[in-house]
Design a protein around this motif. Structure first.
Motif, PDB file in Angstrom:
ATOM      1  N   UNK A   1      44.640  58.780  64.563  1.00 19.01           N
ATOM      2  CA  UNK A   1      45.583  59.035  65.657  1.00 19.01           C
ATOM      3  C   UNK A   1      45.554  57.961  66.742  1.00 19.01           C
ATOM      4  N   UNK A   2      44.746  56.936  66.538  1.00 20.13           N
ATOM      5  CA  UNK A   2      44.811  55.775  67.422  1.00 20.13           C
ATOM      6  C   UNK A   2      45.930  54.823  66.976  1.00 20.13           C
ATOM      7  N   UNK A   3      46.433  55.043  65.764  1.00 18.83           N
ATOM      8  CA  UNK A   3      47.489  54.178  65.231  1.00 18.83           C
ATOM      9  C   UNK A   3      48.863  54.667  65.699  1.00 18.83           C
ATOM     10  N   UNK A   4      49.851  53.793  65.573  1.00 20.52           N
ATOM     11  CA  UNK A   4      51.221  54.213  65.853  1.00 20.52           C
ATOM     12  C   UNK A   4      51.702  55.076  64.684  1.00 20.52           C
TER      13      UNK A   4
ATOM     14  N   UNK B   1      52.344  52.969  61.620  1.00 16.92           N
ATOM     15  CA  UNK B   1      51.099  52.563  60.936  1.00 16.92           C
ATOM     16  C   UNK B   1      50.487  53.752  60.206  1.00 16.92           C
ATOM     17  N   UNK B   2      50.417  54.862  60.920  1.00 19.91           N
ATOM     18  CA  UNK B   2      49.778  56.045  60.348  1.00 19.91           C
ATOM     19  C   UNK B   2      50.448  56.512  59.073  1.00 19.91           C
ATOM     20  N   UNK B   3      51.774  56.368  59.028  1.00 22.30           N
ATOM     21  CA  UNK B   3      52.523  56.829  57.861  1.00 22.30           C
ATOM     22  C   UNK B   3      52.112  56.093  56.589  1.00 22.30           C
TER      23      UNK B   3
ATOM     24  N   UNK C   1      45.801  72.507  57.158  1.00 22.67           N
ATOM     25  CA  UNK C   1      45.403  72.248  58.552  1.00 22.67           C
ATOM     26  C   UNK C   1      45.640  70.777  58.902  1.00 22.67           C
ATOM     27  N   UNK C   2      45.205  69.894  58.009  1.00 23.65           N
ATOM     28  CA  UNK C   2      45.369  68.450  58.264  1.00 23.65           C
ATOM     29  C   UNK C   2      46.853  68.119  58.416  1.00 23.65           C
ATOM     30  N   UNK C   3      47.675  68.672  57.507  1.00 26.07           N
ATOM     31  CA  UNK C   3      49.096  68.333  57.564  1.00 26.07           C
ATOM     32  C   UNK C   3      49.747  68.890  58.841  1.00 26.07           C
ATOM     33  N   UNK C   4      49.277  70.023  59.269  1.00 28.11           N
ATOM     34  CA  UNK C   4      49.816  70.577  60.519  1.00 28.11           C
ATOM     35  C   UNK C   4      49.465  69.660  61.693  1.00 28.11           C
ATOM     36  N   UNK C   5      48.271  69.092  61.665  1.00 29.47           N
ATOM     37  CA  UNK C   5      47.887  68.166  62.732  1.00 29.47           C
ATOM     38  C   UNK C   5      48.762  66.915  62.697  1.00 29.47           C
ATOM     39  N   UNK C   6      48.984  66.409  61.488  1.00 28.51           N
ATOM     40  CA  UNK C   6      49.840  65.223  61.336  1.00 28.51           C
ATOM     41  C   UNK C   6      51.243  65.530  61.855  1.00 28.51           C
ATOM     42  N   UNK C   7      51.706  66.716  61.533  1.00 29.76           N
ATOM     43  CA  UNK C   7      53.055  67.104  61.914  1.00 29.76           C
ATOM     44  C   UNK C   7      53.175  67.260  63.427  1.00 29.76           C
ATOM     45  N   UNK C   8      52.174  67.866  64.046  1.00 28.83           N
ATOM     46  CA  UNK C   8      52.316  68.064  65.495  1.00 28.83           C
ATOM     47  C   UNK C   8      52.183  66.730  66.224  1.00 28.83           C
TER      48      UNK C   8
ATOM     49  N   UNK D   1      54.609  63.581  58.423  1.00 37.19           N
ATOM     50  CA  UNK D   1      53.528  64.400  57.856  1.00 37.19           C
ATOM     51  C   UNK D   1      53.836  64.769  56.403  1.00 37.19           C
ATOM     52  N   UNK D   2      55.095  65.082  56.129  1.00 39.20           N
ATOM     53  CA  UNK D   2      55.475  65.489  54.783  1.00 39.20           C
ATOM     54  C   UNK D   2      55.429  64.353  53.782  1.00 39.20           C
ATOM     55  N   UNK D   3      55.524  63.129  54.279  1.00 37.21           N
ATOM     56  CA  UNK D   3      55.517  61.976  53.386  1.00 37.21           C
ATOM     57  C   UNK D   3      54.138  61.403  53.153  1.00 37.21           C
ATOM     58  N   UNK D   4      53.141  61.901  53.884  1.00 39.72           N
ATOM     59  CA  UNK D   4      51.789  61.334  53.728  1.00 39.72           C
ATOM     60  C   UNK D   4      51.019  62.056  52.636  1.00 39.72           C
ATOM     61  N   UNK D   5      50.285  61.262  51.865  1.00 38.86           N
ATOM     62  CA  UNK D   5      49.479  61.848  50.801  1.00 38.86           C
ATOM     63  C   UNK D   5      48.137  62.325  51.354  1.00 38.86           C
ATOM     64  N   UNK D   6      47.754  63.520  50.930  1.00 38.21           N
ATOM     65  CA  UNK D   6      46.407  64.003  51.239  1.00 38.21           C
ATOM     66  C   UNK D   6      45.726  64.336  49.909  1.00 38.21           C
TER      67      UNK D   6
END
Ligand code: PGA
Length: 264
Positions: free
Chosen positions: A155-158, A161-163, A192-199, A206-211
């Motif tokens: 979460x220090x990235x833009x 970048x994060x995407x 939980x992780x995806x919800x954090x990415x989304x918020x 968030x939906x496009x990131x692989x976990x």
């Protein structure tokens, strides 16, 4: 996103000869799987260049990654390897913050942020590993720990970048222990992780990131883990050292009903 990503983390195993033999065995049995799933191996540094050459010469549909990198492009850092060196060796992926690096080499916080930035800057897709140990889980602190792992580096990235980062949820108590997270535990953590990415960055990113899930994944449990909606692939250690098992896991990924799902 394309199908599931099946990453084999070979850790500190394998001479060049052994590595090429394992690659050859894997590729012999792939049987079109690479059209439905993305395959990745992460051999030790010393085998990377030879593995890359072998994959190129054989037109093998397997991507190459490293297990770590230094944040600087070059310099007086004895014993370290940089992003440009990994690109030169044929890598397109790199692990960042694996729990064995966190526990054994004190990696955390701003160091991991720098490594993420360095990977992205040099054209490598970082796979950021996060996860709780047993004491934290038993104390009910899993979500808070995941949040702090995300906060200190990702979460220090833009958002842009994060995407481009892949996440791997790897509970420490499941790594190398033969005790994988249950599918429900994995799904809960992934949600939980995806919800954090989304918020933080919105539902589209968030939906496009692989976990990925990692921790004692094997040929027997891969299918049920990969069937979870929020699981977009696996990071496999021990079982990835055996061609048969790695290919069986890749097949489970290709057959999974959730293949290609974003989990949202
Ligand atoms: P394991 O390792 O599959 O041997 O538990 C996973 C990892 O460390 O990435």
């Amino acid at each position: 996103m394309a199908g599931h990503l099946v990453a084999g983390n070979w850790k500190m195993h394998g001479t060049r000869g052994w590595s090429l033999k394992l690659l050859a065995q894997i590729c012999l049995h792939l049987d079109g799987l690479a059209r439905r799933v993305e395959l990745l191996v992460l051999p030790p540094y010393t085998a990377l260049a030879a593995a890359h050459q072998w994959l190129e010469e054989n037109g093998a549909p397997v991507a190459l990654g490293a297990q770590n990198l230094h944040w600087a492009p070059e310099g007086a850092f004895t014993g370290e390897i940089s992003g440009p060196m990994l690109r030169d060796a044929g890598c397109t992926y790199v692990l960042v913050g694996h729990s064995e690096r966190r526990a054994g080499f004190g990696e955390a916080g701003v160091l991991l942020e720098r490594k993420l930035r360095a990977a992205l800057e040099h054209g490598l897709t970082p796979i950021l590993c996060i996860g709780e140990n047993l004491a934290v889980r038993e104390a009910g602190g899993t979500n808070a720990l995941l949040d702090s792992h995300l906060q200190e580096s990702l979460f220090q990235l833009s958002p842009d970048e994060g995407a481009r980062v892949v996440l791997a949820y790897e509970p420490v108590w499941a790594i190398g222990t033969g005790r994988n997270a249950t599918p429900a535990q994995a799904e809960e953590a992934h949600q939980h992780i995806r919800a954090q990415l989304s918020s933080r960055w919105g539902a589209v990113i968030a939906g496009g990131m692989r976990i990925l899930y990692g921790g004692s994944v094997n040929a027997g449990n891969a299918a049920e883990l990969l069937a979870q909606h929020g699981v977009n692939g696996v990071l496999v250690g021990g079982a990835s050292l055996r061609a048969e098992d790695y290919v069986a896991i890749a097949r489970a990924a290709a057959d999974s009903r959730a293949a290609g799902s974003s989990g949202t």
